[in-house]
Motif scaffolding. Sequence first.
Motif, mmCIF file in Angstrom:
data_model
loop_
_atom_site.group_PDB
_atom_site.id
_atom_site.type_symbol
_atom_site.label_atom_id
_atom_site.label_comp_id
_atom_site.label_asym_id
_atom_site.label_seq_id
_atom_site.Cartn_x
_atom_site.Cartn_y
_atom_site.Cartn_z
ATOM 1 N N GLN A 21 0.858 -1.180 0.000
ATOM 2 C CA GLN A 21 0.000 0.000 0.000
ATOM 3 C C GLN A 21 0.895 1.231 0.000
ATOM 4 O O GLN A 21 2.068 1.157 0.372
ATOM 5 C CB GLN A 21 -0.906 0.006 1.223
ATOM 6 N N SER A 22 0.342 2.356 -0.395
ATOM 7 C CA SER A 22 1.148 3.581 -0.464
ATOM 8 C C SER A 22 1.705 3.970 0.901
ATOM 9 O O SER A 22 2.708 4.685 0.982
ATOM 10 C CB SER A 22 0.320 4.726 -1.038
ATOM 11 N N THR A 23 1.085 3.475 1.964
ATOM 12 C CA THR A 23 1.525 3.811 3.321
ATOM 13 C C THR A 23 2.440 2.754 3.932
ATOM 14 O O THR A 23 2.890 2.916 5.065
ATOM 15 C CB THR A 23 0.297 3.988 4.235
ATOM 16 N N ASP A 32 11.133 4.859 -0.150
ATOM 17 C CA ASP A 32 9.749 4.573 0.207
ATOM 18 C C ASP A 32 9.241 3.483 -0.740
ATOM 19 O O ASP A 32 9.954 3.030 -1.636
ATOM 20 C CB ASP A 32 8.881 5.832 0.198
ATOM 21 N N ALA A 34 7.021 3.339 -3.204
ATOM 22 C CA ALA A 34 6.944 3.640 -4.644
ATOM 23 C C ALA A 34 8.344 3.696 -5.256
ATOM 24 O O ALA A 34 8.563 3.206 -6.375
ATOM 25 C CB ALA A 34 6.197 4.946 -4.879
ATOM 26 N N GLN A 91 10.108 11.597 -5.906
ATOM 27 C CA GLN A 91 8.804 11.045 -5.545
ATOM 28 C C GLN A 91 8.185 10.346 -6.751
ATOM 29 O O GLN A 91 8.290 10.835 -7.874
ATOM 30 C CB GLN A 91 7.878 12.154 -5.045
ATOM 31 N N ASP A 93 4.638 7.965 -8.245
ATOM 32 C CA ASP A 93 3.227 7.648 -8.054
ATOM 33 C C ASP A 93 3.102 6.172 -7.695
ATOM 34 O O ASP A 93 3.491 5.302 -8.487
ATOM 35 C CB ASP A 93 2.456 7.975 -9.330
ATOM 36 N N PHE A 94 2.547 5.889 -6.535
ATOM 37 C CA PHE A 94 2.471 4.521 -6.044
ATOM 38 C C PHE A 94 1.748 3.585 -7.017
ATOM 39 O O PHE A 94 2.276 2.544 -7.396
ATOM 40 C CB PHE A 94 1.786 4.483 -4.666
ATOM 41 N N GLN A 98 3.398 0.445 -8.992
ATOM 42 C CA GLN A 98 2.931 -0.891 -8.682
ATOM 43 C C GLN A 98 2.534 -1.632 -9.963
ATOM 44 O O GLN A 98 2.927 -2.783 -10.174
ATOM 45 C CB GLN A 98 1.754 -0.809 -7.705
#
Length: 149
Positions: A21-23, A32, A34, A91, A93-94, A98
């Motif tokens: 999940q993005s979190t 992170d 992503a 950064q 985009d998750f 994915q």
Amino acid sequence: MKSLFQPDAVNEVTSRIDKLQSTTQHQWGKMDVAQMMAHCSATLDVASGQLVLPRMFIGRILGPFVRPLFTNDKPFSKNAPTDKKFVIADQRDFAQEQEQLKVRVRRFHQGGEALCTKHPHPFFGPITPHEWATGMYKHLDHHLRQFGV
């Protein structure tokens, strides 16, 4: 050892990617979730020949001695160094990362030996398609464990 040429291993990996999940937080390292997926996609681009990188000087010297680490049954160690070419610092985009990672995993699997790169690994040097497939599974497993899936 599992390999991305095995359908069960591909199903396992894509299922684990779907659990992210993005979190989801890392258990070690700096990327992170992503960024990790973008990093894994880039390495699959090398394995499939979509991205060709020159041999590293240090790899020409040490690569043959440490090549077994890429394909043996022992998982990669935590906090292993990452080649600067594969560090993802911006950064991402998750959802996009994915989906792209799952596409690359499936494309590598479906291409099989015939579409595996003929170029040497930038660090380990010449390796067979089966070594690529095993090493890519180990790499994905390492990063999926990094994020607890």
